[in-house]
Design a protein around this motif. Structure first.
Motif, PDB file in Angstrom:
ATOM      1  N   GLY A  95       2.208   9.275  -7.959  1.00  0.00           N
ATOM      2  CA  GLY A  95       2.878   9.386  -9.256  1.00  0.00           C
ATOM      3  C   GLY A  95       1.899   9.380 -10.422  1.00  0.00           C
ATOM      4  O   GLY A  95       1.977  10.216 -11.328  1.00  0.00           O
ATOM      5  N   MET A  96       0.937   8.458 -10.385  1.00  0.00           N
ATOM      6  CA  MET A  96       0.029   8.347 -11.514  1.00  0.00           C
ATOM      7  C   MET A  96      -0.948   9.519 -11.579  1.00  0.00           C
ATOM      8  O   MET A  96      -1.443   9.850 -12.654  1.00  0.00           O
ATOM      9  CB  MET A  96      -0.737   7.019 -11.472  1.00  0.00           C
ATOM     10  N   SER A  97      -1.230  10.162 -10.440  1.00  0.00           N
ATOM     11  CA  SER A  97      -2.099  11.339 -10.504  1.00  0.00           C
ATOM     12  C   SER A  97      -1.377  12.463 -11.246  1.00  0.00           C
ATOM     13  O   SER A  97      -1.983  13.179 -12.044  1.00  0.00           O
ATOM     14  CB  SER A  97      -2.540  11.798  -9.108  1.00  0.00           C
ATOM     15  N   VAL A  98      -0.077  12.583 -11.002  1.00  0.00           N
ATOM     16  CA  VAL A  98       0.700  13.589 -11.735  1.00  0.00           C
ATOM     17  C   VAL A  98       0.715  13.231 -13.223  1.00  0.00           C
ATOM     18  O   VAL A  98       0.469  14.064 -14.094  1.00  0.00           O
ATOM     19  CB  VAL A  98       2.141  13.674 -11.176  1.00  0.00           C
ATOM     20  N   GLN A  99       0.953  11.923 -13.499  1.00  0.00           N
ATOM     21  CA  GLN A  99       1.040  11.510 -14.894  1.00  0.00           C
ATOM     22  C   GLN A  99      -0.303  11.602 -15.621  1.00  0.00           C
ATOM     23  O   GLN A  99      -0.366  11.995 -16.785  1.00  0.00           O
ATOM     24  CB  GLN A  99       1.594  10.079 -14.970  1.00  0.00           C
ATOM     25  N   PHE A 121     -14.977  15.698 -13.932  1.00  0.00           N
ATOM     26  CA  PHE A 121     -14.490  15.070 -12.711  1.00  0.00           C
ATOM     27  C   PHE A 121     -14.445  13.552 -12.887  1.00  0.00           C
ATOM     28  O   PHE A 121     -13.473  12.898 -12.521  1.00  0.00           O
ATOM     29  CB  PHE A 121     -15.388  15.452 -11.537  1.00  0.00           C
ATOM     30  N   PHE A 122     -15.486  12.989 -13.490  1.00  0.00           N
ATOM     31  CA  PHE A 122     -15.491  11.540 -13.643  1.00  0.00           C
ATOM     32  C   PHE A 122     -14.501  11.077 -14.709  1.00  0.00           C
ATOM     33  O   PHE A 122     -13.982   9.965 -14.630  1.00  0.00           O
ATOM     34  CB  PHE A 122     -16.920  11.029 -13.870  1.00  0.00           C
ATOM     35  N   THR A 123     -14.205  11.962 -15.650  1.00  0.00           N
ATOM     36  CA  THR A 123     -13.137  11.639 -16.609  1.00  0.00           C
ATOM     37  C   THR A 123     -11.796  11.586 -15.886  1.00  0.00           C
ATOM     38  O   THR A 123     -10.973  10.684 -16.100  1.00  0.00           O
ATOM     39  CB  THR A 123     -13.081  12.707 -17.725  1.00  0.00           C
ATOM     40  N   MET A 124     -11.575  12.551 -14.996  1.00  0.00           N
ATOM     41  CA  MET A 124     -10.345  12.553 -14.207  1.00  0.00           C
ATOM     42  C   MET A 124     -10.248  11.273 -13.385  1.00  0.00           C
ATOM     43  O   MET A 124      -9.214  10.597 -13.365  1.00  0.00           O
ATOM     44  CB  MET A 124     -10.315  13.780 -13.284  1.00  0.00           C
ATOM     45  N   LEU A 125     -11.345  10.948 -12.719  1.00  0.00           N
ATOM     46  CA  LEU A 125     -11.334   9.728 -11.901  1.00  0.00           C
ATOM     47  C   LEU A 125     -11.078   8.500 -12.780  1.00  0.00           C
ATOM     48  O   LEU A 125     -10.390   7.566 -12.380  1.00  0.00           O
ATOM     49  CB  LEU A 125     -12.670   9.559 -11.173  1.00  0.00           C
ATOM     50  N   GLY A 126     -11.636   8.532 -13.998  1.00  0.00           N
ATOM     51  CA  GLY A 126     -11.478   7.410 -14.914  1.00  0.00           C
ATOM     52  C   GLY A 126     -10.020   7.122 -15.226  1.00  0.00           C
ATOM     53  O   GLY A 126      -9.613   5.969 -15.358  1.00  0.00           O
ATOM     54  N   THR A 127      -9.215   8.179 -15.316  1.00  0.00           N
ATOM     55  CA  THR A 127      -7.791   7.955 -15.622  1.00  0.00           C
ATOM     56  C   THR A 127      -7.089   7.269 -14.461  1.00  0.00           C
ATOM     57  O   THR A 127      -5.989   6.762 -14.614  1.00  0.00           O
ATOM     58  CB  THR A 127      -7.057   9.285 -15.898  1.00  0.00           C
ATOM     59  N   LEU A 128      -7.718   7.278 -13.297  1.00  0.00           N
ATOM     60  CA  LEU A 128      -7.080   6.700 -12.108  1.00  0.00           C
ATOM     61  C   LEU A 128      -7.578   5.291 -11.828  1.00  0.00           C
ATOM     62  O   LEU A 128      -7.352   4.730 -10.763  1.00  0.00           O
ATOM     63  CB  LEU A 128      -7.354   7.601 -10.900  1.00  0.00           C
ATOM     64  N   VAL A 129      -8.273   4.703 -12.803  1.00  0.00           N
ATOM     65  CA  VAL A 129      -8.915   3.419 -12.585  1.00  0.00           C
ATOM     66  C   VAL A 129      -7.904   2.293 -12.329  1.00  0.00           C
ATOM     67  O   VAL A 129      -8.255   1.233 -11.798  1.00  0.00           O
ATOM     68  CB  VAL A 129      -9.871   3.074 -13.756  1.00  0.00           C
ATOM     69  N   GLY A 130      -6.651   2.542 -12.668  1.00  0.00           N
ATOM     70  CA  GLY A 130      -5.601   1.538 -12.432  1.00  0.00           C
ATOM     71  C   GLY A 130      -5.587   1.025 -11.001  1.00  0.00           C
ATOM     72  O   GLY A 130      -5.304  -0.144 -10.750  1.00  0.00           O
ATOM     73  N   GLY A 131      -5.913   1.902 -10.052  1.00  0.00           N
ATOM     74  CA  GLY A 131      -5.950   1.492  -8.648  1.00  0.00           C
ATOM     75  C   GLY A 131      -6.958   0.382  -8.418  1.00  0.00           C
ATOM     76  O   GLY A 131      -6.786  -0.465  -7.544  1.00  0.00           O
ATOM     77  N   ARG A 132      -8.016   0.411  -9.228  1.00  0.00           N
ATOM     78  CA  ARG A 132      -9.047  -0.614  -9.080  1.00  0.00           C
ATOM     79  C   ARG A 132      -8.679  -1.896  -9.828  1.00  0.00           C
ATOM     80  O   ARG A 132      -9.484  -2.808  -9.931  1.00  0.00           O
ATOM     81  CB  ARG A 132     -10.410  -0.058  -9.537  1.00  0.00           C
ATOM     82  N   ILE A 137       0.834  -1.208   0.000  1.00  0.00           N
ATOM     83  CA  ILE A 137       0.000   0.000   0.000  1.00  0.00           C
ATOM     84  C   ILE A 137       0.867   1.256   0.000  1.00  0.00           C
ATOM     85  O   ILE A 137       0.596   2.218  -0.719  1.00  0.00           O
ATOM     86  CB  ILE A 137      -0.980  -0.019   1.196  1.00  0.00           C
ATOM     87  N   LYS A 138       1.931   1.228   0.779  1.00  0.00           N
ATOM     88  CA  LYS A 138       2.849   2.384   0.772  1.00  0.00           C
ATOM     89  C   LYS A 138       3.422   2.558  -0.642  1.00  0.00           C
ATOM     90  O   LYS A 138       3.498   3.683  -1.157  1.00  0.00           O
ATOM     91  CB  LYS A 138       3.964   2.124   1.784  1.00  0.00           C
ATOM     92  N   PHE A 139       3.818   1.455  -1.245  1.00  0.00           N
ATOM     93  CA  PHE A 139       4.337   1.448  -2.611  1.00  0.00           C
ATOM     94  C   PHE A 139       3.269   1.992  -3.569  1.00  0.00           C
ATOM     95  O   PHE A 139       3.551   2.856  -4.406  1.00  0.00           O
ATOM     96  CB  PHE A 139       4.703  -0.007  -2.971  1.00  0.00           C
ATOM     97  N   GLY A 140       2.054   1.533  -3.405  1.00  0.00           N
ATOM     98  CA  GLY A 140       0.964   1.957  -4.286  1.00  0.00           C
ATOM     99  C   GLY A 140       0.616   3.430  -4.116  1.00  0.00           C
ATOM    100  O   GLY A 140       0.309   4.117  -5.085  1.00  0.00           O
ATOM    101  N   VAL A 141       0.677   3.920  -2.873  1.00  0.00           N
ATOM    102  CA  VAL A 141       0.397   5.335  -2.624  1.00  0.00           C
ATOM    103  C   VAL A 141       1.450   6.199  -3.323  1.00  0.00           C
ATOM    104  O   VAL A 141       1.118   7.156  -4.023  1.00  0.00           O
ATOM    105  CB  VAL A 141       0.391   5.628  -1.103  1.00  0.00           C
ATOM    106  N   GLN A 142       2.702   5.826  -3.147  1.00  0.00           N
ATOM    107  CA  GLN A 142       3.782   6.644  -3.699  1.00  0.00           C
ATOM    108  C   GLN A 142       3.830   6.587  -5.232  1.00  0.00           C
ATOM    109  O   GLN A 142       3.728   7.599  -5.905  1.00  0.00           O
ATOM    110  CB  GLN A 142       5.132   6.173  -3.112  1.00  0.00           C
ATOM    111  N   PHE A 143       3.966   5.373  -5.742  1.00  0.00           N
ATOM    112  CA  PHE A 143       4.231   5.245  -7.181  1.00  0.00           C
ATOM    113  C   PHE A 143       2.939   5.177  -7.995  1.00  0.00           C
ATOM    114  O   PHE A 143       2.915   5.605  -9.142  1.00  0.00           O
ATOM    115  CB  PHE A 143       5.103   4.018  -7.437  1.00  0.00           C
TER     116      PHE A 143
END
Lengths: 753, 753
Positions: free
Chosen positions: B239-243, B406-417, B229-235
């Motif tokens: 990281g992926m929110s910036v990317q 907003f949901f488009t932004m969230l969509g780019t973060l779907v990798g977490g799921r 989880i620490k790894f996932g939060v950081q990278f």
């Protein structure tokens, strides 16, 4: 827009752009539609097409303008029911637009738009019934508390006042050594308050009140559960093993010091390789004729005593279960008092103590391992109520069978299987109080344009927490019943009560496991923070399903008792018994399984307690008879009985489950019958109905397979469960407050009043 | 006994005294029987009655003698089948005893004795099939490992080798400060191994390999989950929110330092009062025209950022989600990079950090709260891929709707799921490896006279662990499928994939929750000791059902997507669509619901993959159509859509569940089709059948209500599930060994090979 008629397209544009992507398919559909309307000029068509250009979406301001136009129209013309009417109103020519209503409906259909839902979404949402449900008070909370506490109210009050003192502030250190000392200190205070020796005879300083002892265990469970288990190990397991298995000389020597915690001790039964199958214990107690002593010995590493509470740090003595050997002859498992440490805490020679270390929970209890290397104890240390070695060095016992004697000894210790489920029940009450209070205050989502709504107003949340609340009330009364049966037991009832206790221990601890899981998830991230205490409640009670007998094994014990009672009742009925039984059952089945009964779905019937109990009893009887028949058939066909029981192991669990559910329902119903206050009676009746119907819903596959209910009825029951949850929701907070758990014990910030 | 004929009574005496108490009823029955036999002399009758004197039971030696007499006879005369024959043989006059066979049977019946079972119990038990089942090896374990690892085998191998190093020995300190530093140190090592930046573009030092990144997350999950989880939060999150949300200038400035862990950061979305409903976030980012900056501010205590990983100790920056305000106008939630600490760890002015403190699990992750008091950041800190403020101070965005953006932004973060369910899957694999290996070695109980038996040979134990094993394999392939869909996604598929990810996140994390619960209980007391690691696995993954989206909320998202796809497909089909759909469904129903199909129970049919998939698809379609109809009906009848959705919330979960189960089964079937090795194919086929049938068994109430199956079929399926468990049991250890989890990661002493 230049041409006001074009305004008719606003709702469509707004809908395709705001709710979803404008997909290629949507674009194509709209384009085809626009181009096909020959009444629109080419210029206007181009204008309309410019509004559905994927590469050039409308600006934010334009979208906002469209939305506001639509809202204004809907507010002014509340009769509008369809997108077509809306379109007409927007065009300012009212229904004189370019398209026919049927064309428009076709377009809506092609775009996947649900007209009425769209219109609803634009209206101001004031009348949402979901949003309007809220906590009210329909009954006198104190009356329910009084009902729950019953005759134990005084001792419950005393315990609550003790554990609410400042010195009982929760230990927050994660260092198990610190935690263990805190718990020990708490136990000492309880001993000083004469709570530990409550069950012991008065002549040894005790209160001679077993009912109060159980109430103490349960009430302490609102506080830290390590405290309860440490308390139970010392005063229950260690003290009661001396009282139940020993004789006068042991009482005189030990009971007072045990009750005051001057003599901390252990109950050393389980070995590494023998947990459930304790009959196979390997520790030996060999009688030495020469000096009339026993030698306690651990023959191999896997025969060491394991998970023993009070062993790692505080225990000075232990009741050790070991096979008695006299002249190389094995007389089965017996109990002996063996010293572990001197009063300074120094471990005695020949004893080796290990530390079980960090556990999932209960880290305030010092569980350890114990090995004996030829440790000699005097002959009088044998707890000799059921067996002894006489002056000639011969074995003597009023119970000839080793097996029978051992299970008689275990039977005297059945109190633990009452204390544990009651402790588990208290933990469920704490969890539900925290989760329901939080869910009543936590708001998330809401109707369009309205405030956010308490999450307890959502169906799934109600389904998560309210059937468990009903079950907790139901189990409360069933455990009261079990306790009363135990306190007033006769010799003839012992086996039945032992089986009931084994079953209720499983039923209550599994129920708590499931309930606390729901509570954790229902509290989301807050439920994960240790400060909100679901962590401790959940992890401490996790082992409740294993200790005092593994639940799955206990459920089989209970089932075996049911089967043997079943056989006996045949015996008593004579050889025609089984025929009569089948006939009687068939009669019931005919009256309850007629097409009218199996399809009956009116509210009065579904809420009828008699229907509930009949359904539970039918299930209990049918499963029991079916399991009995199946075992007999398997054995008849040549299977080893051991294999036959393994084949039906799954059904054995069902036998117990159905039996326990019937007992729980029945006792809840009986308790309600005695209530006079009508408001209290009403709400408990609803909880009872919710318990009954949610159990039937859980078991509906069985009822359908059996033909006792048809699909139309099981579906109606699902709806009724939903309805009952909805009806009980406003009283939910009052119902958990009626548990009357001290606020200092709840402690969770999210549950603060 | 003086009169050898009296020996005929030995079996009865032995049975009444050894198995049970001699009850008053038994005494009366026996006495009546003895007295009624006029052929027995009064003297002999007195003798017999003396043997059933409740106050004077037979001695232990006498009981032993009786038992030995019986055993000798049975051994010598194996033809003996009844107690009557046994009695005859014992009397030494063979069947010339005082009583007739029918009298004797009546007596047995009255005493509740099952003759054949009694005789069986006296025989030596050598042929118990329960006892004989054992671990074998029927396939090449490494071939399954290779199949599971697929194209990621190389990176998986690398990660396993890193986490098996001595410096990755588990942290045993219960002090969260120590634990957090250990986890941080581990993350640093992983960053140094270029594992953290695996998904970032190569030009910023990354590996540009998202598939490998997911494989890393999953493989790390065999080790400590705080690390993951620490790894996932950081990278991942930071990281992926910036990317994903930022642009070139942000990549250049931050990505390299994030990937090397030089710049630890946070993902600050959740607020105390807004977890699931993130659209309602209250933190503000107000644009200042004068100096082209944003002011980040927390308007009230409940708007503080909460549970933020990396916040309490290590984070130097955070991606903060806040409502953008320009000139008092709210432009919805957007993302901003905000500094929290300087590189020395000093918190910057205006920022207040809280510590979430001790949690149920994941105590190696420093979750905290963050509040902002008018913190100014430069304009370029807005992550401006989807929205920006132009030079004139005006809002600009290619997506006009705030909601949609907003949901488009969230969509780019779907990798977490995708990362979280894969991590959960790994935890389930670890738990099952520990529990199945232990259950194969732990012995308890056994046939009379035989050795104790591995607990994995017991039906209930198999039912606890083997369907979960099958499910774990099934979910593995479904998550591979999800990952592949995500990696190869097109714009048009995004919503479907997001819905699938939301659903699979719930499905996998709930599955892990249930599986680890079974594993804990299946390991008994040993499962409670932290050293055996089920503690950590269970408590760490407990929050997986809540974070990255509460499972219940996500399941509703998935259901809404299914419903909207359903509506669209009507749209595409034109106005006749729904009629056609109903007609087609009815046709299927007719062919699959004919009396032959609903009652078909032959083995070939029950094990047929086509039958399984049809049953799953039928369920999926029917539930979906029914939920759609129900919502429409409720809205038509005047309910607010918000209320209508609440009314059917329970069904919405079923919609998703049925959809996900179908996807999981289908992907498992497809994966098996590609296998060439016949032995591997065989065993995975069995697992697939077990998954399919145990899901149908779980859902059998639905199938019965729907009429798709009749009771005879659901009962046959239950038996087949039992049979499959039994058949798979010998391969169970090999199947968990195929997960190939490093022994140093498993670490549990009870799972040692």
């Amino acid at each position: 827009m230049k041409n006001t008629k074009l305004q008719a397209f606003i709702p469509l544009f707004y809908l395709v752009w705001s709710d979803d992507h404008l997909t290629q398919k949507e674009f194509a559909t709209l384009k085809e539609f626009i181009v096909s309307k020959t009444g629109i000029s080419v210029e206007d068509q181009d204008f309309l097409l410019s509004k559905i250009d994927i590469s050039n979406p409308p600006s934010r301001n334009e979208l906002a303008q469209w939305k506001s136009d639509i809202e204004k129209i809907i507010q002014n013309k509340p009769f509008i029911k369809s997108v077509f009417e809306l379109a007409g109103a927007l065009s300012e020519k009212d229904s004189d637009i370019y398209v026919s209503e049927s064309d428009f409906l076709q377009l809506e259909n092609d775009l996947g738009i649900l007209g009425e839902e769209v219109i609803q979404n634009f209206k101001t949402k004031a009348n949402s019934f979901t949003a309007n449900s809220q906590t009210t008070s329909n009954f006198d909370i104190q009356k329910i508390t009084a009902l729950l506490d019953g005759r134990e109210a005084a001792i419950i009050k005393k315990v609550k006042s003790v554990i609410s003192r400042p010195e009982f502030a929760y230990e927050t250190s994660t260092d198990i050594h610190v935690f263990r000392e805190t718990v020990y200190k708490w136990c000492k205070i309880l001993a000083d308050e004469n709570l530990g020796n409550m069950a012991y005879p008065k002549q040894y300083g005790g209160g001679e009140n077993i009912a109060d002892y159980f109430a103490i265990m349960e009430t302490l469970s609102y506080h830290d559960l390590s405290l309860v288990i440490k308390f139970g190990v010392q005063f229950g397991l260690w003290g009661m093993s001396v009282q139940s298995l020993g004789t006068e000389k042991h009482y005189a020597k030990y009971l007072k010091d045990i009750g005051s915690l001057k003599l901390p001790g252990c109950f050393a039964m389980t070995e590494t390789h023998h947990g459930s199958n304790v009959k196979g214990l390997e520790t030996t107690a060999t009688y030495n004729h020469n000096d009339q002593t026993f030698t306690i010995h651990t023959p191999n590493k896997n025969a060491q005593k394991e998970y023993i509470g009070n062993a790692a740090v505080h225990g000075q003595m232990a009741t050790v279960f070991a096979k008695l050997i006299i002249d190389d002859h094995d007389y089965g498992v017996n109990a002996f008092v063996v010293p572990l440490r001197d009063s300074n805490g120094k471990v005695v020679d020949g004893v080796t103590i290990g530390d079980c270390g960090h556990k999932m929970g209960l880290n305030g209890v010092d569980n350890g391992t114990i090995s004996f290397d030829q440790v000699k104890i005097p002959k009088e240390n044998m707890l000799d109520r059921f067996a002894s070695v006489n002056e000639k060095g011969e074995f003597e016992s009023p119970i000839p069978s080793d097996n029978r004697r051992f299970f008689t000894m275990l039977g005297t210790l059945v109190g633990g299987r009452i204390g544990i489920p009651r402790s588990a029940l208290a933990a469920a009450k704490s969890g539900l109080t925290i989760a329901i209070r939080y869910s009543d205050q936590r708001r998330q989502f809401g109707p369009e344009g309205g405030a956010e709504v308490p999450i307890l107003n959502y169906r799934m949340h109600q389904r998560r927490l309210l059937p468990p609340l009903a079950k907790t009330y139901a189990v409360h009364f069933a455990l009261q019943y079990l306790t009363n049966r135990f306190l007033n037991k006769t010799e003839a009832e012992m086996q039945e009560i032992e089986a009931l206790a084994a079953g209720m221990k499983s039923y209550s601890t599994w129920s708590t496991r499931d309930i606390l899981q729901e509570c954790r998830e229902a509290c989301g991230g807050k439920g994960y923070l240790s400060e909100n205490r679901i962590d401790a409640l959940k992890n401490d009670t996790e082992i409740y399903t294993t200790f005092e007998g593994d639940n799955t094994v206990l459920m089989q014990l209970t089932a075996k008792n049911r089967l043997s009672e079943f056989r006996k009742s045949f015996g008593e009925m004579g050889s025609l018994g089984i025929i009569n039984y089948v006939y009687e059952n068939a009669k019931t089945a005919i009256s309850e399984k007629n097409p009218i009964a199996t399809r009956k779905t009116d509210e009065e019937h579904l809420l009828d307690g008699e229907f509930h109990l009949q359904a539970f009893v039918h299930r209990e009887k049918t499963i029991l008879a079916s399991a009995a028949r199946r075992i007999k058939k398997l054995v008849d066909s040549g299977l080893e009985p051991y294999d036959a029981v393994n084949v039906v192991q799954h059904q054995m669990i069902d036998v117990s489950q159905a039996y326990l559910e019937r007992v729980v329902l029945e006792q809840f119903q009986k308790a309600i019958e005695t209530i006079e206050d009508q408001q209290v009676k009403n709400i408990l009746q609803k909880l009872n109905q919710l318990y009954a119907l949610s159990q039937i819903e859980k078991n509906k596959a069985w009822y359908l397979e059996d033909g006792y209910m048809e699909a139309v009825k099981t579906k109606a029951i699902r709806k009724m469960v939903n309805q009952l949850c909805w009806d009980i929701r406003p009283d939910a907070v009052a119902l958990v407050n009626a548990f009357d758990i001290p606020e200092s014990c709840l402690a969770a910030p999210i549950a603060a009043l």
